[in-house]
Design an enzyme around this catalytic site. Structure first.
Site, PDB file in Angstrom:
ATOM      1  N   ASP A   8       0.575  -1.109  -0.065  1.00  0.00           N
ATOM      2  CA  ASP A   8      -0.075  -0.011  -0.080  1.00  0.00           C
ATOM      3  C   ASP A   8       0.787   1.357  -0.119  1.00  0.00           C
ATOM      4  O   ASP A   8       1.638   1.585   0.996  1.00  0.00           O
ATOM      5  CB  ASP A   8      -0.863   0.124   1.153  1.00  0.00           C
ATOM      6  CG  ASP A   8      -1.898  -1.180   1.315  1.00  0.00           C
ATOM      7  OD1 ASP A   8      -1.236  -2.296   1.258  1.00  0.00           O
ATOM      8  OD2 ASP A   8      -2.971  -1.300   1.571  1.00  0.00           O
ATOM      9  N   GLU A  39      -4.678   2.528  -3.274  1.00  0.00           N
ATOM     10  CA  GLU A  39      -5.742   3.055  -2.397  1.00  0.00           C
ATOM     11  C   GLU A  39      -5.507   4.142  -1.596  1.00  0.00           C
ATOM     12  O   GLU A  39      -6.401   4.791  -1.269  1.00  0.00           O
ATOM     13  CB  GLU A  39      -6.770   2.038  -2.056  1.00  0.00           C
ATOM     14  CG  GLU A  39      -6.198   1.261  -0.680  1.00  0.00           C
ATOM     15  CD  GLU A  39      -7.083   1.239   0.258  1.00  0.00           C
ATOM     16  OE1 GLU A  39      -8.392   1.025  -0.065  1.00  0.00           O
ATOM     17  OE2 GLU A  39      -6.973   0.814   1.547  1.00  0.00           O
ATOM     18  N   ASN A  40      -4.243   4.202  -1.137  1.00  0.00           N
ATOM     19  CA  ASN A  40      -3.864   5.307  -0.271  1.00  0.00           C
ATOM     20  C   ASN A  40      -2.780   6.257  -0.669  1.00  0.00           C
ATOM     21  O   ASN A  40      -2.554   7.077   0.004  1.00  0.00           O
ATOM     22  CB  ASN A  40      -3.231   4.908   1.098  1.00  0.00           C
ATOM     23  CG  ASN A  40      -4.345   3.780   1.724  1.00  0.00           C
ATOM     24  OD1 ASN A  40      -3.895   2.538   2.031  1.00  0.00           O
ATOM     25  ND2 ASN A  40      -5.185   4.322   2.094  1.00  0.00           N
ATOM     26  N   ASN A  67     -10.703  -0.504   0.024  1.00  0.00           N
ATOM     27  CA  ASN A  67     -11.914   0.128   0.477  1.00  0.00           C
ATOM     28  C   ASN A  67     -12.022   1.717   0.388  1.00  0.00           C
ATOM     29  O   ASN A  67     -12.978   2.310   0.562  1.00  0.00           O
ATOM     30  CB  ASN A  67     -12.187  -0.130   2.054  1.00  0.00           C
ATOM     31  CG  ASN A  67     -11.005   0.042   2.857  1.00  0.00           C
ATOM     32  OD1 ASN A  67      -9.898  -0.539   2.653  1.00  0.00           O
ATOM     33  ND2 ASN A  67     -11.210   0.717   3.968  1.00  0.00           N
ATOM     34  N   HIS A  68     -10.729   2.207   0.247  1.00  0.00           N
ATOM     35  CA  HIS A  68     -10.696   3.604   0.036  1.00  0.00           C
ATOM     36  C   HIS A  68     -10.550   4.289  -1.507  1.00  0.00           C
ATOM     37  O   HIS A  68     -10.274   5.210  -1.705  1.00  0.00           O
ATOM     38  CB  HIS A  68      -9.308   4.150   0.919  1.00  0.00           C
ATOM     39  CG  HIS A  68      -9.358   4.318   2.244  1.00  0.00           C
ATOM     40  ND1 HIS A  68     -10.709   4.654   2.972  1.00  0.00           N
ATOM     41  CD2 HIS A  68      -8.634   3.704   2.948  1.00  0.00           C
ATOM     42  CE1 HIS A  68     -10.350   4.360   4.255  1.00  0.00           C
ATOM     43  NE2 HIS A  68      -9.230   3.656   4.474  1.00  0.00           N
ATOM     44  N   HIS A 151      -7.571  -7.555  -0.649  1.00  0.00           N
ATOM     45  CA  HIS A 151      -7.430  -6.466   0.430  1.00  0.00           C
ATOM     46  C   HIS A 151      -8.477  -6.736   1.366  1.00  0.00           C
ATOM     47  O   HIS A 151      -9.810  -6.771   1.449  1.00  0.00           O
ATOM     48  CB  HIS A 151      -7.898  -5.283  -0.371  1.00  0.00           C
ATOM     49  CG  HIS A 151      -7.543  -3.933   0.340  1.00  0.00           C
ATOM     50  ND1 HIS A 151      -6.217  -3.254   0.190  1.00  0.00           N
ATOM     51  CD2 HIS A 151      -8.304  -2.941   0.911  1.00  0.00           C
ATOM     52  CE1 HIS A 151      -6.339  -2.260   0.765  1.00  0.00           C
ATOM     53  NE2 HIS A 151      -7.556  -2.010   1.371  1.00  0.00           N
ATOM     54  N   HIS A 176      -3.867  -4.087   2.893  1.00  0.00           N
ATOM     55  CA  HIS A 176      -4.832  -3.183   3.690  1.00  0.00           C
ATOM     56  C   HIS A 176      -4.530  -2.945   5.199  1.00  0.00           C
ATOM     57  O   HIS A 176      -4.379  -1.978   5.687  1.00  0.00           O
ATOM     58  CB  HIS A 176      -6.095  -4.104   3.756  1.00  0.00           C
ATOM     59  CG  HIS A 176      -7.228  -3.267   4.767  1.00  0.00           C
ATOM     60  ND1 HIS A 176      -7.463  -2.103   4.442  1.00  0.00           N
ATOM     61  CD2 HIS A 176      -7.642  -3.424   6.031  1.00  0.00           C
ATOM     62  CE1 HIS A 176      -8.508  -1.458   5.178  1.00  0.00           C
ATOM     63  NE2 HIS A 176      -8.449  -2.470   6.264  1.00  0.00           N
ATOM     64  N   HIS A 178      -1.383  -2.490   6.457  1.00  0.00           N
ATOM     65  CA  HIS A 178       0.073  -1.661   6.423  1.00  0.00           C
ATOM     66  C   HIS A 178       1.291  -2.128   7.273  1.00  0.00           C
ATOM     67  O   HIS A 178       2.029  -1.640   7.351  1.00  0.00           O
ATOM     68  CB  HIS A 178      -0.321  -0.305   6.853  1.00  0.00           C
ATOM     69  CG  HIS A 178      -1.209   0.577   5.997  1.00  0.00           C
ATOM     70  ND1 HIS A 178      -1.340   1.856   5.980  1.00  0.00           N
ATOM     71  CD2 HIS A 178      -2.123   0.039   5.140  1.00  0.00           C
ATOM     72  CE1 HIS A 178      -2.157   2.196   5.039  1.00  0.00           C
ATOM     73  NE2 HIS A 178      -2.675   1.277   4.238  1.00  0.00           N
TER      74      HIS A 178
END
Length: 267
Positions: A8, A39-40, A67-68, A151, A176, A178
């Protein structure tokens, strides 16, 4: 063929780390394809046209999500228009984008990337296991080399997914949380797996956010504005080799590089 999956990528520190390190490493390691969870990438939540372009310029070939992914509504078009950008394939029908990408390799052949999202402690979406069956069958019409980004929050759910698709895909990479896990493995059936590949970003933090801010929120119970941390920036990923014809992984090597000694990596 040699594949690298980067964990991520968190905000500007993670993007700068990738831009500084990946071009040289890609040539040195002889990488054929680079996947990264993005996603981040934009401010710690979501992905934008600009941040995706920055990562592609650095040498990333495909970006997965979670999810983000849809944090920035103005970027919904990115998921529809750019086939290099994926989101979880078990989201409800009508969500922008796609959960499967199939890509040509400059060295010859093709690779498929599947993005799925777990359900434990997360929003309940369609069954990721049944969707995995469908997407694997679709991918196998084009290539035997298939990489899944799962994820998910729960380690047990990610281990279960790896067991479910064992021998049918090349690799199952958990994302997810991290935090890199110490269980990178190569199964007898030829699938590389890791429960969580970790974060590419600032580790002197609480999963990317300044520790003091998170502690204030936890101790006061009040909402606070999160600030992206800048120190302890490191690269985390998983590198593995695969046979193009069979799709079997032949080795697996986790990457947890030491942090840059002084703040952010150079521009």
């Amino acid at each position: 063929m040699r594949i690298l999956f980067l964990g991520d990528i968190f905000a500007k520190p993670g993007r700068r780390a990738v831009s500084h390190w990946l071009p040289g490493f890609r040539a040195e390691a002889g990488l054929d394809f680079v996947i990264a969870n993005g996603e981040n990438a934009a401010g710690g939540k979501g992905l934008t046209h600009e941040t995706a372009h920055e990562l592609f310029e650095a040498g990333v070939d495909a970006l997965t999500g979670g999810n983000h992914s849809f944090q920035h509504r103005e970027s919904y078009s990115l998921f529809d228009q750019d086939k290099r950008v994926l989101r979880p394939g078990n989201l409800p029908p009508g969500a922008p984008g796609r959960g499967l990408g199939i890509y040509d390799l400059t060295s010859g052949g093709r690779i498929a990337v599947i993005n799925l999202q777990g359900r434990a402690f997360m929003k309940a979406h369609d069954c990721p296991y049944r969707i995995a069956d469908s997407l694997i069958a679709e991918a196998r019409m084009e290539t035997a080399v298939i990489v899944i980004d799962f994820h998910a929050e729960a380690t047990s759910e990610k281990v279960a997914m790896a067991a479910y698709v064992d021998g049918r895909v090349t690799a199952v990479i958990g994302t997810h949380t991290h935090i890199p896990t110490a269980d990178a493995r190569l199964t007898a059936a030829g699938t590389a797996a890791i429960t969580d590949v970790g974060m590419t970003g600032p580790y002197d933090s609480v999963i990317g956010i300044e520790s003091g801010v998170v502690l204030e929120q936890l101790m006061s119970g009040m909402p606070v504005r999160h600030r992206v941390a800048e120190h302890g920036v490191r690269i985390c990923g998983l590198m593995f080799d695969a046979e193009l014809e069979s799709g079997r992984a032949t080795n697996v090597e986790p990457l947890v590089l030491p942090p840059w000694p002084r703040g952010l990596p150079p521009t």
